[in-house]
Design a protein around this motif. Structure first.
Motif, short mmCIF file in Angstrom:
data_model
loop_
_atom_site.label_atom_id
_atom_site.label_comp_id
_atom_site.label_asym_id
_atom_site.label_seq_id
_atom_site.Cartn_x
_atom_site.Cartn_y
_atom_site.Cartn_z
N VAL A 111 0.84 -1.21 0.00
CA VAL A 111 0.00 0.00 0.00
C VAL A 111 0.87 1.25 0.00
CG1 VAL A 111 -1.64 1.33 1.39
CG2 VAL A 111 -1.99 -1.11 1.08
N LEU A 112 1.93 1.26 0.83
CA LEU A 112 2.79 2.43 0.92
C LEU A 112 3.55 2.70 -0.38
CD1 LEU A 112 4.31 1.99 4.50
CD2 LEU A 112 2.71 3.76 3.78
N THR A 113 4.13 1.65 -0.95
CA THR A 113 5.02 1.83 -2.09
C THR A 113 4.32 1.81 -3.43
OG1 THR A 113 5.50 -0.55 -2.16
CG2 THR A 113 6.94 0.83 -0.81
N ILE A 140 13.47 -12.07 1.46
CA ILE A 140 13.67 -10.66 1.80
C ILE A 140 13.52 -9.82 0.54
CG2 ILE A 140 15.32 -8.99 2.71
CD1 ILE A 140 16.62 -11.34 4.23
N SER A 141 12.67 -8.81 0.61
CA SER A 141 12.46 -7.92 -0.53
C SER A 141 12.77 -6.48 -0.13
CB SER A 141 11.03 -8.03 -1.06
OG SER A 141 10.11 -7.63 -0.07
N ILE A 142 13.19 -5.69 -1.11
CA ILE A 142 13.53 -4.29 -0.90
C ILE A 142 12.54 -3.42 -1.67
CG2 ILE A 142 15.30 -2.52 -1.10
CD1 ILE A 142 16.08 -4.72 0.81
N GLU A 143 11.89 -2.48 -0.99
CA GLU A 143 10.94 -1.58 -1.62
C GLU A 143 11.30 -0.14 -1.28
OE1 GLU A 143 8.68 -2.69 -3.73
OE2 GLU A 143 9.30 -4.74 -3.32
N ILE A 144 10.86 0.80 -2.13
CA ILE A 144 11.25 2.21 -1.97
C ILE A 144 10.02 3.10 -1.93
CG2 ILE A 144 12.52 4.14 -3.00
CD1 ILE A 144 14.37 2.10 -4.27
N LEU A 145 10.01 4.01 -0.98
CA LEU A 145 8.98 5.05 -0.87
C LEU A 145 9.68 6.39 -0.83
CD1 LEU A 145 6.00 5.90 -0.36
CD2 LEU A 145 6.50 5.68 2.08
N GLY A 146 9.28 7.32 -1.71
CA GLY A 146 9.94 8.62 -1.79
C GLY A 146 9.01 9.76 -1.41
N PHE A 147 9.60 10.85 -0.91
CA PHE A 147 8.86 12.07 -0.60
C PHE A 147 9.58 13.23 -1.27
CE2 PHE A 147 8.01 9.17 2.85
CZ PHE A 147 6.64 9.31 3.06
N ARG A 199 5.99 10.02 -3.36
CA ARG A 199 6.40 9.69 -4.73
C ARG A 199 6.75 8.21 -4.74
NH1 ARG A 199 8.02 14.50 -7.17
NH2 ARG A 199 7.96 13.34 -9.12
N THR A 200 5.82 7.40 -5.24
CA THR A 200 6.06 5.96 -5.28
C THR A 200 6.97 5.63 -6.45
OG1 THR A 200 4.14 5.52 -6.68
CG2 THR A 200 3.80 5.52 -4.30
N ALA A 201 7.42 4.38 -6.49
CA ALA A 201 8.32 3.93 -7.55
C ALA A 201 7.55 3.46 -8.77
CB ALA A 201 9.20 2.80 -7.03
N VAL A 202 6.24 3.63 -8.78
CA VAL A 202 5.44 3.22 -9.93
C VAL A 202 4.56 4.38 -10.37
CG1 VAL A 202 5.40 0.80 -9.27
CG2 VAL A 202 3.62 2.29 -8.42
#
Length: 532
Positions: free
Chosen positions: A180-182, A212-219, A226-229
């Motif tokens: 939901v966040l990313t 283990i997974s790596i996800e990114i959330l930007g502001f 600002r999501t990665a999609v």
């Protein structure tokens, strides 16, 4: 230092410079008493701690029509605060040096914020007004104080980033919340949001993460997500990951850990990042000395009373002797801002969020917290780490077509540059082999320099992958690395069904290494000699 992010399902639990400030104070009206300066709201502190010379927090009584000389001094001071905060600074407007909340009238506040924007433009930074509060002052007009976030990516970096580990029990909603966040869309109640996080077919079939997974959330500079999609810009153009990292971005990099049955998968990133919400996870966090905050998810599935009982139970656990945490329930935007600041200042503060990934309840409070949360290490600590010799720990190994062997991991100390010569090991025979760093990528974006504390992938060209394994280190040849088979350790026994004694076999986690060892000798009550 990185921070911790645990999840628990509630449903499962039924002007600087004394002269300028003095001038500003002289022009202010006198209040009836000292207490008249304090905010009316009982949950707001009557004063802030006195301003510190170091750190990224700056107090200003007011900034109205400064002279050119004064403006240049203020801009230089802002650069210093940004450097102290590694790209982020917080300005408290309407506050004296000693922390008293005096406040400004509306006209002076507007002028002060206008000056602050000019200062930010001068140094290439962006500003965001986090919150404004009214203070009780002896005047017909209200007086307010403002808290402003200044953000600027340092010239030698591409973005500001903070790594967050996510850990919790099976079915507590970790992957769904990250999805939901990313991804920027709420869950449908059946786990749709987590699908993009799964890496294996059996994860999709069972609905449970085992890797283990790596996800990114930007502001961005305005605090907007600002999501990665599909980040839309003008005319619905898609902004790629490499493009949005060139702005004054604050990136939260989430490391989603597997569920409880896969403890051996958890411990490697935990030793790098953090731990979670159950008693066992909390014990690991205490042993690793990392800060934690807690998210109670799935509040849409249970009554309000159930959520309250869950929070009370968490608060009792956090306050127990040996843990000594200070729980802080976040229920408003003001709470989220305060929690982010206190969390960075004191390792004992433990924010608690209650939210739903389906209805979106209180999800915005968690986003505010992530946006404001600063790096947990200051510029002095970072500088000291960068002065040391290079040490990169290998977490993952890949073979990429047309690139060759690629390793992923974290730079523990020093600086790593493209083309640098390092040695990697230890090999099975206890030796270290030479290699060359061909290229570097951080968060799927190319960079030329890697600094201590940053995670990245390094391309090694045609270096033989069979010579590498997870747990190896890549270090500067000047370090002259050696290996050891025996070591001493001081341990804290959290809980164990048996008694530790000579000859007892244990599993030792050192950084990202998991290795069996035998207790060879006990010295005193707490010191052990291990043989690997």
């Amino acid at each position: 230092m990185d921070s911790l992010f645990g999840t628990a399902a509630a449903a499962q639990k039924c002007c600087s410079g004394a002269a300028s400030r003095k001038t500003a104070k002289t022009g202010s009206k006198k209040c009836k008493s000292r207490s008249a300066r304090y905010p009316k709201a009982s949950n707001n502190p009557p004063y802030l701690p006195p301003e510190a010379e170091e750190g990224n927090i700056e107090y200003k009584l007011k900034l109205v029509n400064p002279t050119q000389y004064r403006f240049e001094h203020l801009a230089t001071q802002m650069k210093w605060r940004l450097q102290e905060g590694r790209g982020e600074a917080v300005y408290q407007i309407g506050v004296e040096d000693n922390g008293l909340l005096v406040g400004l009238m509306e006209e002076d506040m507007k002028a002060s914020l206008k000056t602050l924007r000019r200062m930010a433009e001068r140094v290439g930074a962006d500003i965001t007004v986090l919150r404004e509060r009214e203070v009780d002052y002896d005047s017909d007009e209200p007086h307010r104080i403002a808290e402003v976030l200044i953000r600027k990516v340092p010239d030698d970096q591409q973005f500001l980033d903070l790594r967050v580990a996510v850990l919790g029990n099976v079915d507590s909603g970790k992957s769904t919340l990250l999805g939901v966040l990313t991804q920027g869309e709420l869950d449908n109640g059946r786990g749709r949001a987590r699908l993009n996080l799964f890496r294996h077919l059996h994860e999709i079939q069972t609905g449970r993460t085992s890797s283990i997974s790596i996800e990114i959330l930007g502001f961005d500079s305005r605090g907007e997500v600002r999501t990665a999609v599909e980040i839309e810009v003008s005319k619905h153009a898609i902004l790629t990951r490499s493009e949005f990292t060139t702005e004054n971005m604050h990136l939260d990099v989430f490391c989603s850990l597997c569920s409880a049955p896969f403890l051996h998968c958890k411990m490697r990133p935990l030793s790098l990042l953090s731990a979670g919400t159950t008693r066992e996870h909390l014990g690991l966090a205490m042993a690793l000395k990392v800060p934690i905050f807690i998210v109670v998810s799935k509040v849409d599935l249970c009554a309000k009373g159930t959520v309250e009982r869950t929070v009370r139970q968490l608060e009792r656990i956090l306050k127990q002797p040996g843990c000594n945490k200070v729980p802080m329930l976040v229920s408003s935007t003001d709470d989220a801002v305060t929690a982010a600041q206190k969390f960075a200042q004191s390792p004992s503060i433990t924010p608690i969020f209650t939210l739903s990934s389906v209805s979106g309840e209180s999800l915005d409070l968690l986003k505010v917290f992530f946006n404001i949360l600063p790096p947990l290490s200051n510029s002095k600590e970072q500088e000291e780490l960068m002065q040391q010799l290079t040490e990169f720990q290998v977490d993952e190994i890949y073979t990429v077509p047309d690139v060759g062997t690629v390793v992923g991991g974290t730079l523990y100390s020093g600086i790593c540059r493209e083309g640098e010569q390092l040695v990697v090991g230890p090999t099975d025979d206890g030796k270290f082999r030479e290699l060359t760093v061909c290229s570097i990528q951080r968060n799927r974006s190319g960079c030329r320099v890697l600094r201590a504390g940053q995670a990245a992938t390094l391309a090694l060209g045609d270096f033989d992958r069979s010579l590498l394994r997870k747990g190896m280190v890549m270090v500067s040849p000047e370090m002259n690395p050696t290996i050891c088979w025996r070591f001493e350790a001081e341990i804290v026994l959290l809980f164990h069904a048996k008694t530790l004694h000579k000859g007892f076999q244990v599993t030792v986690h050192v950084g990202n290494i998991r290795q069996t060892a035998t207790v060879e000798a006990l010295q005193g009550k707490v010191r052990f000699l291990f043989y690997v």
